[in-house]
Design a protein around this motif. Sequence first.
Motif, PDB file in Angstrom:
ATOM      1  N   VAL A   1      -1.688  -8.394  -4.701  1.00 28.39           N
ATOM      2  CA  VAL A   1      -1.374  -7.802  -3.404  1.00 28.39           C
ATOM      3  C   VAL A   1      -0.398  -8.698  -2.659  1.00 28.39           C
ATOM      4  CG1 VAL A   1      -2.306  -7.028  -1.199  1.00 28.39           C
ATOM      5  CG2 VAL A   1      -3.598  -6.651  -3.279  1.00 28.39           C
ATOM      6  N   LEU A   2       0.760  -8.139  -2.313  1.00 28.86           N
ATOM      7  CA  LEU A   2       1.756  -8.856  -1.526  1.00 28.86           C
ATOM      8  C   LEU A   2       1.463  -8.738  -0.037  1.00 28.86           C
ATOM      9  CD1 LEU A   2       4.928  -7.673  -3.454  1.00 28.86           C
ATOM     10  CD2 LEU A   2       3.731  -9.846  -3.693  1.00 28.86           C
ATOM     11  N   GLY A   3       0.890  -7.616   0.363  1.00 29.66           N
ATOM     12  CA  GLY A   3       0.573  -7.414   1.769  1.00 29.66           C
ATOM     13  C   GLY A   3      -0.213  -6.136   1.978  1.00 29.66           C
ATOM     14  N   VAL A   4      -0.999  -6.116   3.049  1.00 26.33           N
ATOM     15  CA  VAL A   4      -1.753  -4.929   3.456  1.00 26.33           C
ATOM     16  C   VAL A   4      -1.356  -4.633   4.890  1.00 26.33           C
ATOM     17  CG1 VAL A   4      -4.038  -3.942   3.840  1.00 26.33           C
ATOM     18  CG2 VAL A   4      -3.681  -5.512   1.930  1.00 26.33           C
ATOM     19  N   ARG A   5      -0.793  -3.450   5.116  1.00 30.58           N
ATOM     20  CA  ARG A   5      -0.342  -3.066   6.459  1.00 30.58           C
ATOM     21  C   ARG A   5      -1.167  -1.889   6.962  1.00 30.58           C
ATOM     22  NH1 ARG A   5       4.869  -0.694   5.532  1.00 30.58           N
ATOM     23  NH2 ARG A   5       4.448  -0.788   3.321  1.00 30.58           N
ATOM     24  N   ALA A   6      -1.558  -1.971   8.217  1.00 27.47           N
ATOM     25  CA  ALA A   6      -2.199  -0.823   8.854  1.00 27.47           C
ATOM     26  C   ALA A   6      -1.111   0.199   9.183  1.00 27.47           C
ATOM     27  CB  ALA A   6      -2.919  -1.253  10.125  1.00 27.47           C
ATOM     28  N   THR A   7      -1.362   1.450   8.852  1.00 34.01           N
ATOM     29  CA  THR A   7      -0.416   2.525   9.139  1.00 34.01           C
ATOM     30  C   THR A   7      -1.169   3.634   9.873  1.00 34.01           C
ATOM     31  OG1 THR A   7      -0.824   3.464   6.951  1.00 34.01           O
ATOM     32  CG2 THR A   7       1.092   2.032   7.170  1.00 34.01           C
ATOM     33  N   PRO A   8      -1.360   3.474  11.183  1.00 34.01           N
ATOM     34  CA  PRO A   8      -2.147   4.457  11.937  1.00 34.01           C
ATOM     35  C   PRO A   8      -1.538   5.855  11.861  1.00 34.01           C
ATOM     36  CG  PRO A   8      -1.547   2.568  13.303  1.00 34.01           C
ATOM     37  CD  PRO A   8      -0.829   2.425  12.012  1.00 34.01           C
ATOM     38  N   ASP A   9      -2.410   6.846  11.829  1.00 33.50           N
ATOM     39  CA  ASP A   9      -1.992   8.241  11.821  1.00 33.50           C
ATOM     40  C   ASP A   9      -2.441   8.870  13.131  1.00 33.50           C
ATOM     41  OD1 ASP A   9      -1.455  10.895  11.383  1.00 33.50           O
ATOM     42  OD2 ASP A   9      -2.600  11.049   9.521  1.00 33.50           O
ATOM     43  N   PRO A  10      -1.490   9.273  13.992  1.00 31.70           N
ATOM     44  CA  PRO A  10      -1.866   9.845  15.289  1.00 31.70           C
ATOM     45  C   PRO A  10      -2.683  11.128  15.165  1.00 31.70           C
ATOM     46  CG  PRO A  10       0.543   9.673  15.064  1.00 31.70           C
ATOM     47  CD  PRO A  10      -0.071   9.185  13.806  1.00 31.70           C
ATOM     48  N   GLU A  11      -2.586  11.799  14.020  1.00 26.92           N
ATOM     49  CA  GLU A  11      -3.355  13.038  13.816  1.00 26.92           C
ATOM     50  C   GLU A  11      -4.800  12.755  13.434  1.00 26.92           C
ATOM     51  OE1 GLU A  11      -1.677  16.373  12.373  1.00 26.92           O
ATOM     52  OE2 GLU A  11       0.242  15.952  13.339  1.00 26.92           O
ATOM     53  N   GLN A  12      -5.077  11.544  12.952  1.00 26.08           N
ATOM     54  CA  GLN A  12      -6.432  11.139  12.572  1.00 26.08           C
ATOM     55  C   GLN A  12      -6.717   9.771  13.181  1.00 26.08           C
ATOM     56  OE1 GLN A  12      -5.883  11.200   8.326  1.00 26.08           O
ATOM     57  NE2 GLN A  12      -6.815  13.214   8.139  1.00 26.08           N
ATOM     58  N   PRO A  13      -6.872   9.692  14.503  1.00 34.15           N
ATOM     59  CA  PRO A  13      -6.986   8.384  15.164  1.00 34.15           C
ATOM     60  C   PRO A  13      -8.267   7.619  14.846  1.00 34.15           C
ATOM     61  CG  PRO A  13      -7.372  10.147  16.734  1.00 34.15           C
ATOM     62  CD  PRO A  13      -6.930  10.801  15.448  1.00 34.15           C
ATOM     63  N   LEU A  14      -9.304   8.287  14.376  1.00 23.96           N
ATOM     64  CA  LEU A  14     -10.558   7.593  14.088  1.00 23.96           C
ATOM     65  C   LEU A  14     -10.606   7.012  12.676  1.00 23.96           C
ATOM     66  CD1 LEU A  14     -13.135   9.973  15.793  1.00 23.96           C
ATOM     67  CD2 LEU A  14     -12.101   7.889  16.695  1.00 23.96           C
ATOM     68  N   ASP A  15      -9.712   7.461  11.819  1.00 21.30           N
ATOM     69  CA  ASP A  15      -9.672   6.959  10.454  1.00 21.30           C
ATOM     70  C   ASP A  15      -8.744   5.752  10.370  1.00 21.30           C
ATOM     71  OD1 ASP A  15     -11.332   9.060   9.796  1.00 21.30           O
ATOM     72  OD2 ASP A  15      -9.708  10.318   9.030  1.00 21.30           O
ATOM     73  N   LEU A  16      -9.007   4.890   9.401  1.00 25.77           N
ATOM     74  CA  LEU A  16      -8.171   3.706   9.178  1.00 25.77           C
ATOM     75  C   LEU A  16      -7.252   3.961   7.993  1.00 25.77           C
ATOM     76  CD1 LEU A  16     -10.884   0.920   9.545  1.00 25.77           C
ATOM     77  CD2 LEU A  16      -9.224   1.656  11.250  1.00 25.77           C
ATOM     78  N   HIS A  17      -5.962   3.811   8.203  1.00 28.32           N
ATOM     79  CA  HIS A  17      -4.961   4.014   7.163  1.00 28.32           C
ATOM     80  C   HIS A  17      -4.292   2.674   6.858  1.00 28.32           C
ATOM     81  CE1 HIS A  17      -4.911   8.479   7.492  1.00 28.32           C
ATOM     82  NE2 HIS A  17      -5.373   8.189   8.690  1.00 28.32           N
ATOM     83  N   PHE A  18      -4.150   2.377   5.577  1.00 25.06           N
ATOM     84  CA  PHE A  18      -3.502   1.144   5.153  1.00 25.06           C
ATOM     85  C   PHE A  18      -2.522   1.447   4.033  1.00 25.06           C
ATOM     86  CE2 PHE A  18      -7.613  -0.193   6.792  1.00 25.06           C
ATOM     87  CZ  PHE A  18      -7.271  -1.253   7.616  1.00 25.06           C
ATOM     88  N   ARG A  19      -1.514   0.614   3.923  1.00 23.52           N
ATOM     89  CA  ARG A  19      -0.588   0.660   2.790  1.00 23.52           C
ATOM     90  C   ARG A  19      -0.621  -0.711   2.128  1.00 23.52           C
ATOM     91  NH1 ARG A  19       4.301   3.734   3.652  1.00 23.52           N
ATOM     92  NH2 ARG A  19       2.917   5.329   2.889  1.00 23.52           N
ATOM     93  N   LEU A  20      -0.888  -0.710   0.829  1.00 22.57           N
ATOM     94  CA  LEU A  20      -0.935  -1.940   0.048  1.00 22.57           C
ATOM     95  C   LEU A  20       0.372  -2.074  -0.715  1.00 22.57           C
ATOM     96  CD1 LEU A  20      -3.944  -0.937   0.448  1.00 22.57           C
ATOM     97  CD2 LEU A  20      -4.455  -2.209  -1.597  1.00 22.57           C
ATOM     98  N   ASP A  21       1.063  -3.181  -0.521  1.00 22.02           N
ATOM     99  CA  ASP A  21       2.258  -3.505  -1.302  1.00 22.02           C
ATOM    100  C   ASP A  21       1.801  -4.430  -2.414  1.00 22.02           C
ATOM    101  OD1 ASP A  21       4.068  -2.084   0.401  1.00 22.02           O
ATOM    102  OD2 ASP A  21       3.878  -3.710   1.847  1.00 22.02           O
ATOM    103  N   CYS A  22       1.984  -3.998  -3.653  1.00 19.93           N
ATOM    104  CA  CYS A  22       1.414  -4.709  -4.792  1.00 19.93           C
ATOM    105  C   CYS A  22       2.440  -4.918  -5.895  1.00 19.93           C
ATOM    106  CB  CYS A  22       0.276  -3.902  -5.401  1.00 19.93           C
ATOM    107  SG  CYS A  22      -0.958  -3.318  -4.262  1.00 19.93           S
ATOM    108  N   LEU A  23       2.126  -5.872  -6.754  1.00 23.65           N
ATOM    109  CA  LEU A  23       2.827  -6.042  -8.022  1.00 23.65           C
ATOM    110  C   LEU A  23       1.818  -5.748  -9.129  1.00 23.65           C
ATOM    111  CD1 LEU A  23       4.897  -9.314  -7.518  1.00 23.65           C
ATOM    112  CD2 LEU A  23       5.742  -6.967  -7.592  1.00 23.65           C
ATOM    113  N   VAL A  24       2.227  -4.890 -10.060  1.00 22.46           N
ATOM    114  CA  VAL A  24       1.358  -4.503 -11.158  1.00 22.46           C
ATOM    115  C   VAL A  24       2.119  -4.720 -12.465  1.00 22.46           C
ATOM    116  CG1 VAL A  24       0.110  -2.589 -12.212  1.00 22.46           C
ATOM    117  CG2 VAL A  24       0.206  -2.767  -9.738  1.00 22.46           C
ATOM    118  N   PRO A  25       1.557  -5.489 -13.397  1.00 21.94           N
ATOM    119  CA  PRO A  25       2.249  -5.663 -14.678  1.00 21.94           C
ATOM    120  C   PRO A  25       2.116  -4.407 -15.539  1.00 21.94           C
ATOM    121  CG  PRO A  25       0.196  -6.882 -14.673  1.00 21.94           C
ATOM    122  CD  PRO A  25       0.344  -6.275 -13.311  1.00 21.94           C
ATOM    123  N   ILE A  26       3.263  -3.868 -15.931  1.00 19.84           N
ATOM    124  CA  ILE A  26       3.281  -2.708 -16.818  1.00 19.84           C
ATOM    125  C   ILE A  26       4.170  -3.072 -17.996  1.00 19.84           C
ATOM    126  CG2 ILE A  26       3.930  -0.283 -17.060  1.00 19.84           C
ATOM    127  CD1 ILE A  26       3.239   0.044 -14.091  1.00 19.84           C
TER     128      ILE A  26
END
Length: 142
Positions: free
Chosen positions: A94-119
């Motif tokens: 995991v390079l970083g975890v960012r909160a990405t709030p959604d105004p349509e669903q204010p009670l839910d928690l939204h996150f975006r994970l920036d990752c490196l995955v070996p393929i």
Amino acid sequence: MPRSGGQGSLFERLEPDALPLRVRSRQHMASERIGAIKKHLQWLLNTREGCSQSSPDLGLSDFNDAAVGSADLVVRVRRDIERLIAAYEPRVHVLGVRATPDPEQPLDLHFRLDCLVPIQNVEEKLEIDLLIRHQDQSARVT
């Protein structure tokens, strides 16, 4: 039919209808690997800390007592996500975890994970979206 290591869970690798490894394309294999990682992350993030006697730190901590949407809650959950993935999902860096709030669903928690995955021995950058629902605290990985 034997399958290579790291391509999903044991039961997924024993799937009788799966194509043999030599017939699948690089893109198909990458898609399978990413799908297996997402499935495992969803399983990890739907566990709660303290529910496993053999691994007491497995799972997200309970955040029932925190105010939904508070900055403290978002920081705490973000740290838990980073800790959990670092400890229990070795295929993902995991390079970083960012909160990405959604105004349509204010009670839910939204996150975006920036990752490196070996393929196939190449580090691929991957973004994973994560939704933690307020109502039942279930996690959904997309």
